[in-house]
Design a protein around this motif. Sequence first.
Motif, mmCIF file in Angstrom:
data_model
loop_
_atom_site.group_PDB
_atom_site.id
_atom_site.type_symbol
_atom_site.label_atom_id
_atom_site.label_comp_id
_atom_site.label_asym_id
_atom_site.label_seq_id
_atom_site.Cartn_x
_atom_site.Cartn_y
_atom_site.Cartn_z
ATOM 1 N N MET A 1 0.847 -1.198 0.000
ATOM 2 C CA MET A 1 0.000 0.000 0.000
ATOM 3 C C MET A 1 0.880 1.245 0.000
ATOM 4 S SD MET A 1 -2.711 1.284 2.898
ATOM 5 C CE MET A 1 -3.758 -0.139 2.728
ATOM 6 N N ALA A 2 0.678 2.103 -0.974
ATOM 7 C CA ALA A 2 1.430 3.347 -1.022
ATOM 8 C C ALA A 2 1.038 4.238 0.151
ATOM 9 C CB ALA A 2 1.144 4.062 -2.341
ATOM 10 N N GLY A 3 1.958 5.115 0.536
ATOM 11 C CA GLY A 3 1.637 6.075 1.585
ATOM 12 C C GLY A 3 1.911 5.600 2.995
ATOM 13 N N SER A 4 2.645 4.505 3.150
ATOM 14 C CA SER A 4 2.946 3.996 4.490
ATOM 15 C C SER A 4 4.343 4.374 4.955
ATOM 16 C CB SER A 4 2.781 2.469 4.527
ATOM 17 O OG SER A 4 1.431 2.107 4.369
ATOM 18 N N THR A 5 5.018 5.245 4.195
ATOM 19 C CA THR A 5 6.385 5.674 4.525
ATOM 20 C C THR A 5 6.407 7.167 4.787
ATOM 21 O OG1 THR A 5 7.364 3.908 3.191
ATOM 22 C CG2 THR A 5 8.763 5.791 3.689
ATOM 23 N N TRP A 6 7.169 7.571 5.799
ATOM 24 C CA TRP A 6 7.270 8.990 6.169
ATOM 25 C C TRP A 6 8.728 9.337 6.414
ATOM 26 C CZ3 TRP A 6 4.862 13.377 5.914
ATOM 27 C CH2 TRP A 6 5.271 14.450 6.709
ATOM 28 N N GLY A 7 9.123 10.530 5.969
ATOM 29 C CA GLY A 7 10.458 11.032 6.252
ATOM 30 C C GLY A 7 11.386 10.975 5.053
ATOM 31 N N THR A 8 12.496 11.740 5.150
ATOM 32 C CA THR A 8 13.497 11.790 4.085
ATOM 33 C C THR A 8 14.821 11.196 4.543
ATOM 34 O OG1 THR A 8 12.452 13.794 3.196
ATOM 35 C CG2 THR A 8 14.712 13.328 2.489
ATOM 36 N N MET A 9 15.388 11.752 5.587
ATOM 37 C CA MET A 9 16.646 11.229 6.145
ATOM 38 C C MET A 9 16.370 10.200 7.241
ATOM 39 S SD MET A 9 19.176 12.739 4.563
ATOM 40 C CE MET A 9 20.593 12.628 5.664
ATOM 41 N N PHE A 10 15.455 10.524 8.132
ATOM 42 C CA PHE A 10 15.010 9.589 9.173
ATOM 43 C C PHE A 10 13.680 9.054 8.676
ATOM 44 C CE2 PHE A 10 13.284 8.131 13.185
ATOM 45 C CZ PHE A 10 14.396 7.690 13.886
ATOM 46 N N ARG A 11 13.709 7.894 8.060
ATOM 47 C CA ARG A 11 12.588 7.396 7.270
ATOM 48 C C ARG A 11 11.942 6.189 7.949
ATOM 49 N NH1 ARG A 11 11.471 8.656 2.024
ATOM 50 N NH2 ARG A 11 10.409 7.133 0.694
ATOM 51 N N ILE A 12 10.619 6.212 8.062
ATOM 52 C CA ILE A 12 9.922 5.093 8.697
ATOM 53 C C ILE A 12 8.872 4.508 7.749
ATOM 54 C CG2 ILE A 12 10.239 6.216 10.948
ATOM 55 C CD1 ILE A 12 7.092 6.555 10.958
ATOM 56 N N THR A 13 8.661 3.210 7.856
ATOM 57 C CA THR A 13 7.587 2.532 7.136
ATOM 58 C C THR A 13 6.822 1.681 8.137
ATOM 59 O OG1 THR A 13 8.848 2.431 5.068
ATOM 60 C CG2 THR A 13 6.981 0.922 5.290
ATOM 61 N N THR A 14 5.532 1.971 8.315
ATOM 62 C CA THR A 14 4.708 1.188 9.239
ATOM 63 C C THR A 14 3.990 0.093 8.466
ATOM 64 O OG1 THR A 14 2.681 2.507 9.045
ATOM 65 C CG2 THR A 14 4.341 3.262 10.633
ATOM 66 N N TRP A 15 3.649 -0.985 9.170
ATOM 67 C CA TRP A 15 2.957 -2.096 8.529
ATOM 68 C C TRP A 15 2.063 -2.806 9.551
ATOM 69 C CZ3 TRP A 15 3.980 -6.570 11.069
ATOM 70 C CH2 TRP A 15 5.168 -6.648 11.795
ATOM 71 N N GLY A 16 1.127 -3.599 9.061
ATOM 72 C CA GLY A 16 0.270 -4.394 9.933
ATOM 73 C C GLY A 16 -1.156 -3.894 10.009
ATOM 74 N N GLU A 17 -2.039 -4.784 10.450
ATOM 75 C CA GLU A 17 -3.463 -4.487 10.577
ATOM 76 C C GLU A 17 -3.945 -4.709 12.005
ATOM 77 O OE1 GLU A 17 -2.141 -5.239 6.747
ATOM 78 O OE2 GLU A 17 -2.459 -6.894 8.158
ATOM 79 N N SER A 18 -5.079 -4.120 12.311
ATOM 80 C CA SER A 18 -5.644 -4.196 13.657
ATOM 81 C C SER A 18 -5.822 -5.623 14.149
ATOM 82 C CB SER A 18 -6.996 -3.465 13.673
ATOM 83 O OG SER A 18 -7.639 -3.622 14.914
ATOM 84 N N HIS A 19 -6.285 -6.518 13.258
ATOM 85 C CA HIS A 19 -6.562 -7.887 13.671
ATOM 86 C C HIS A 19 -5.655 -8.892 12.978
ATOM 87 C CE1 HIS A 19 -10.523 -7.507 15.961
ATOM 88 N NE2 HIS A 19 -10.070 -6.283 15.774
ATOM 89 N N GLY A 20 -4.527 -8.426 12.471
ATOM 90 C CA GLY A 20 -3.532 -9.325 11.912
ATOM 91 C C GLY A 20 -2.650 -9.890 13.017
ATOM 92 N N LYS A 21 -1.537 -10.503 12.630
ATOM 93 C CA LYS A 21 -0.653 -11.119 13.629
ATOM 94 C C LYS A 21 0.133 -10.097 14.434
ATOM 95 C CE LYS A 21 -0.113 -15.558 11.286
ATOM 96 N NZ LYS A 21 0.837 -16.563 10.723
ATOM 97 N N GLY A 22 0.349 -8.937 13.846
ATOM 98 C CA GLY A 22 1.101 -7.927 14.574
ATOM 99 C C GLY A 22 1.142 -6.610 13.840
#
Length: 368
Positions: free
Chosen positions: A1-22
């Motif tokens: 899914m696009a749009g799950s990454t934030w930042g340029t130098m200090f860059r984060i990508t979040t993942w996972g769903e509310s009722h998934g494994k984690g």
Amino acid sequence: MAGSTWGTMFRITTWGESHGKGIGVVIDGCPAGLELSEADIQVYLDRRKPGQSRYTTMRQEGDQVEILSGVFEGRTTGTPISLLVRNQDQRSHDYSEIMDIYRPGHADYTFDEKYGFRDYRGGGRSSGRETIGRVAAGAVAAKLLGSLGVQVMAYTRSIGGIEVAAERFDMTETGRNRVCMPDAKAAALAEAYLDELMEQKDSAGGVVECVVDGVPAGIGETVFDKLDARLAQAVMSIGAVKGVEIGDGFAVAKSSGFGNNDEFYAGAGGGVEKRSNHSGGILGGMSDGSRIVLRAAFKPTPSIASEQHTVNRDGENVDVVIKGRHDPIVVPRAVVVVECMTALTILDMMLCGMTSRLDRIVKFYDRG
């Protein structure tokens, strides 16, 4: 899914769903040598986890973080840091009755229109549980900012029409009440207000205020990547946020130029100081060295136990009563989320600002 990454130098990508494994996050760009443990991150996650009061969902999650990579012998290695929080108390059957119904105020309809299907269990990626990754990464950013003398603090400014009074402001009070307000009297009134709404099977919104101290002048860009623009985008990306203010915010529309301008003066140490801070610490898209102040307006929780009118996937008019475990207000748990998104943005832009002047690059690489 696009749009799950934030930042340029200090860059984060979040993942996972509310009722998934984690739920988790990968951080790329954290410098090597930062002392970091799971306990450092857990302090922040504990502030947002559910089940801590009657004003939060009763979903029982420990939200224990695991560091999977990027840390060796208690220090960051400079390689990607991967953080994981396992889901343990999912009750997906709570949502089976609404799998084909578009809940008012939720992303059900828009998600369905975009992808053609949706994870109806708690909202999937649109769930507030997605913020775990943001908070875990924000904890790392906040610790790194602390080593640079920068402090980020957020708190509940208002719930409904009940607002913190300046003359009673006491930051230590945020840890003594269930709504994270730095005003004991306002907190008591807010709790009574929430109790009343809960009796009516309704919910409330509110405002989170965040302040940042210690940011040097000149952080930010002058056009599209203004510091205030990036902060607004970061905070607006939090679910349920419908408005962001910097400094005096919308009040400037009722002010005058003389009343809104922050006059400068020469400080005792020879530096430039301001007599007021209507700008909220940002001028021309760059920090001016004074306290940065921002506010985020959160809408009332859309999951309420009152009967509401809606439609299903077949386009039929139906009524719905939302069951399950939901917060009557998201604001107290969102305080740390606003704090962490602010920390992530400030840190990223400080790192980006390191290359803005040649003299500083030469000094950094001086081998003399």
